[in-house]
Design an enzyme around this catalytic site. Sequence first.
Site, short mmCIF file in Angstrom:
data_model
loop_
_atom_site.label_atom_id
_atom_site.label_comp_id
_atom_site.label_asym_id
_atom_site.label_seq_id
_atom_site.Cartn_x
_atom_site.Cartn_y
_atom_site.Cartn_z
N LYS A 37 47.92 30.36 38.43
CA LYS A 37 47.16 31.39 37.63
C LYS A 37 47.86 31.93 37.23
O LYS A 37 49.39 32.48 37.37
CB LYS A 37 46.44 32.49 38.24
CG LYS A 37 44.85 31.18 39.41
CD LYS A 37 44.04 32.39 39.45
CE LYS A 37 43.22 32.47 40.14
NZ LYS A 37 42.54 33.27 41.15
N HIS A 63 44.49 37.05 38.39
CA HIS A 63 44.85 37.11 37.86
C HIS A 63 45.80 38.69 37.49
O HIS A 63 46.32 39.03 36.59
CB HIS A 63 44.17 36.64 36.61
CG HIS A 63 44.49 35.38 36.05
ND1 HIS A 63 42.77 35.14 36.67
CD2 HIS A 63 44.50 34.87 35.65
CE1 HIS A 63 42.54 33.41 36.72
NE2 HIS A 63 43.38 33.07 35.61
N SER A 104 40.39 33.21 33.14
CA SER A 104 40.06 34.65 34.22
C SER A 104 38.68 35.10 34.30
O SER A 104 38.12 35.75 32.93
CB SER A 104 41.52 35.28 33.49
OG SER A 104 40.99 36.30 34.30
N GLN A 105 38.42 35.20 35.87
CA GLN A 105 37.07 35.68 35.62
C GLN A 105 37.56 37.34 35.13
O GLN A 105 36.34 38.04 34.84
CB GLN A 105 36.73 35.61 36.89
CG GLN A 105 36.34 34.59 37.30
CD GLN A 105 35.71 34.04 38.79
OE1 GLN A 105 35.35 35.03 39.47
NE2 GLN A 105 34.40 33.14 38.76
N GLY A 106 38.10 38.14 34.83
CA GLY A 106 38.52 39.23 34.80
C GLY A 106 38.93 39.73 33.89
O GLY A 106 37.93 40.25 32.71
#
Length: 135
Positions: A37, A63, A104-106
């Site tokens: 990542k 991340h 990135s999910q965040g």
Amino acid sequence: MNRLQLFSKGLRLIHKMSEEALAGVPLVHISPEGIFKYVLINVIDGGDASKAVVRGFDDCTWHADIFDREEEVFKKLGLRAECPGGGRIEHNPEKKYLKVYGYSQGFGKADHAQTKRILATKYPDYTIETSDEGY
């Protein structure tokens, strides 16, 4: 010298120090090989100056782990950091190949074209591909 002049001189010195700190921040710091990542980070000095850097480490699960690690480094230099997004990097040094993809999910998806331009400063002889596919 009056207090205002001393204060102004102090501010100029602090600003110069933060500009020098920003100039010393490497554009790229990624793992030497593998799939991992990454995050795109905007590093900001005490004034208006900033620069985008790429960070990616194979020992970070999330991340946010990458961002948190690097944010601490920047804070010690008197700099601020913001993360506009992330993704993944595939790094194959034998083939001189980098692939930038995913999100990135965040933090959301980084600007992979910008990431590619930054990576090319450190890896000018690599083939660097980008893709919006995959996670």
